[in-house]
Write an enzyme that holds these catalytic residues in place. Structure first.
Site, PDB file in Angstrom:
ATOM      1  N   LYS A   1       0.829  -1.208   0.000  1.00 35.24           N
ATOM      2  CA  LYS A   1       0.000   0.000   0.000  1.00 35.24           C
ATOM      3  C   LYS A   1       0.871   1.269   0.000  1.00 35.24           C
ATOM      4  O   LYS A   1       2.088   1.190   0.152  1.00 35.24           O
ATOM      5  CB  LYS A   1      -0.961  -0.049   1.194  1.00 35.24           C
ATOM      6  CG  LYS A   1      -1.940  -1.240   1.120  1.00 35.24           C
ATOM      7  CD  LYS A   1      -3.030  -1.024   0.117  1.00 35.24           C
ATOM      8  CE  LYS A   1      -3.868  -2.172  -0.382  1.00 35.24           C
ATOM      9  NZ  LYS A   1      -4.331  -3.257   0.391  1.00 35.24           N
TER      10      LYS A   1
HETATM   11  C1  LIG Z   1      -5.468  -4.287   0.698  1.00 33.75           C
HETATM   12  C2  LIG Z   1      -6.951  -4.117   0.757  1.00 33.75           C
HETATM   13  C3  LIG Z   1      -7.683  -4.481   1.907  1.00 33.75           C
HETATM   14  C4  LIG Z   1      -7.104  -5.267   3.032  1.00 33.75           C
HETATM   15  O1  LIG Z   1      -6.069  -4.627   3.703  1.00 33.75           O
HETATM   16  P1  LIG Z   1      -5.238  -5.484   4.772  1.00 33.75           P
HETATM   17  O2  LIG Z   1      -4.489  -4.419   5.531  1.00 33.75           O
HETATM   18  O3  LIG Z   1      -4.327  -6.393   3.998  1.00 33.75           O
HETATM   19  O4  LIG Z   1      -6.193  -6.219   5.618  1.00 33.75           O
HETATM   20  C5  LIG Z   1      -9.030  -4.159   1.968  1.00 33.75           C
HETATM   21  N1  LIG Z   1      -9.649  -3.557   0.938  1.00 33.75           N
HETATM   22  C6  LIG Z   1      -8.987  -3.226  -0.196  1.00 33.75           C
HETATM   23  C7  LIG Z   1      -9.740  -2.537  -1.285  1.00 33.75           C
HETATM   24  C8  LIG Z   1      -7.627  -3.520  -0.326  1.00 33.75           C
HETATM   25  O5  LIG Z   1      -6.990  -3.231  -1.465  1.00 33.75           O
END
Ligand SMILES: *Cc1c(COP(=O)(O)O)cnc(C)c1O
Length: 369
Positions: free
Chosen positions: A180
């Protein structure tokens, strides 16, 4: 070789992790508190609860609002599985609404017809790092007495009408997963301006205990605690916050780099393929740079790989997965999401790339198209 993604981790993050390890305090403690305070300041929101994932944040958001069996939650099929899995996990039913063909965010004009007496919440996803139409979503929520949980996994630092996301909906969930825009390895946070929701999420994030480990075990705290709810084990560690504190300091710089590179992609590729559509009343932090390729998408990705460029696809619409087909969803239900999916390719875009890398990707796209 240009990998699809590489995080930017510098000496500040590494030294802070080493200092944390040497300090003897590894789990939730002073560094998590600092990280939460810094996020509250950055987002200009009353409460931030740091957790071990965004998924945990989405799950606890639903629980804190009392969403349960028999309820319905409206969301998009064009997202990662976590968004809708948590709806199933609390016993509720995800109700998908197709996406807007330009931004790939939930089509707000189709939300109203999906609202029933069972609807409890709307869960918009700010796809790729561009905000949904929050004014209209908040208007619908108020009009129909619904809660709003924002899946802002792509959207830390995203602004909507000049204001950073975090606290527009009742609860906003961010992800600090490795890929991210800023990372703690694994991690997430919930932002809210609601005191009681914040307190409930904090309690539910650590076994339903009324005070967190820092208060319990530090010199200031004591040994006594009470279990008030059947909670979960979703707390963030200081080792993660050590990374997050420095990533947050760099976030605006990361975003500027992403925007600069997206500008190069727009300029170089805008005339030959479909590049992202940006709305003028909000920024775009380009967690993803989704293009639509004519012809065979899979062979395009294969050819790019042969040129040394890794691409990805975001997302396989949720209603096409076996799990959701068991709930009665089928091919044809969300034609816009299906059509975008059939052509979508996410190009590599991250601050660690050089301008030469970005130009090389452009050259490859032109050759492989
Ligand atoms: C990455 C992602 C998540 C989950 O995030 P985590 O921190 O890995 O639990 C949820 N929603 C979207 C749209 C994502 O891209």
């Amino acid at each position: 070789m240009i990998p699809y993604f590489q995080p930017t981790i510098c000496d500040e993050e590494i030294n802070e992790v080493v200092a944390t390890l040497k300090s003897g305090w590894l789990t939730t403690g002073a560094r998590v508190k600092t990280f939460e305070k810094n996020l509250e300041n950055y987002l200009d929101v009353k409460h931030v609860i740091a957790l071990n994932s965004c998924t945990a944040g989405l799950h606890l958001s639903l629980l804190s609002l009392g969403v349960k069996e028999g309820d319905e939650v409206i969301t998009t099929p064009f997202t990662f599985a976590a968004t809708a899995n948590v709806i199933l996990q609390v016993g509720a039913r995800p109700v998908f609404v197709d996406i807007d063909k330009d931004t790939y965010n939930i089509d707000v004009n189709k939300i109203e017809e999906a609202i029933t007496a069972k609807t409890k919440a709307i869960m918009p996803v700010h796809y790729a790092g561009q905000s949904c139409d929050m004014d209209y979503i908040m208007w619908l929520a108020e009009h129909y007495h619904l809660s709003v949980i924002e899946d802002a996994a792509h959207a830390i630092g995203t602004t909507y009408k000049g204001r950073r996301l975090g606290g527009i909906g009742d609860l906003t969930c961010f992800s600090f997963y490795a890929t991210k825009n800023m990372t703690t390895g694994e991690g997430g946070a919930v932002a809210t301006n609601d005191d009681s929701l914040a307190q409930m999420i904090r309690i539910l994030s650590l076994h339903g205990i009324s005070a967190d480990a820092w208060d319990r075990y530090s010199d200031k705290g004591n040994w006594y605690y009470e279990v008030q709810e059947c909670g979960w084990k979703y707390n963030m560690m200081d080792i993660q916050a050590a990374i997050g504190i420095h990533q947050l300091d760099k976030l605006d710089g990361f975003i500027r780099k992403r925007q600069e590179y997206a500008g190069i992609y727009d300029k170089e590729l805008g005339d030959i393929i479909h590049t992202p559509v940006k709305r003028c009343d909000r920024n775009h932090v380009y967690y993803l740079y989704p293009i639509l390729v004519p012809g065979n998408r899979d062979s395009f990705i294969f050819k790019m790989k042969e040129h040394g460029v890794s691409c990805s696809v975001h997302f396989i619409p949720l209603h096409l997965h076996p799990l959701y087909q068991r709930y009665g969803f089928k091919l044809g239900d969300y034609p816009v999401a299906e059509s975008v999916y059939s052509q979508e390719v996410s190009l590599p875009l991250y601050p660690k790339m050089s301008v030469e890398d970005v130009m090389y990707v452009c050259k490859c796209v032109k050759e492989c198209i």
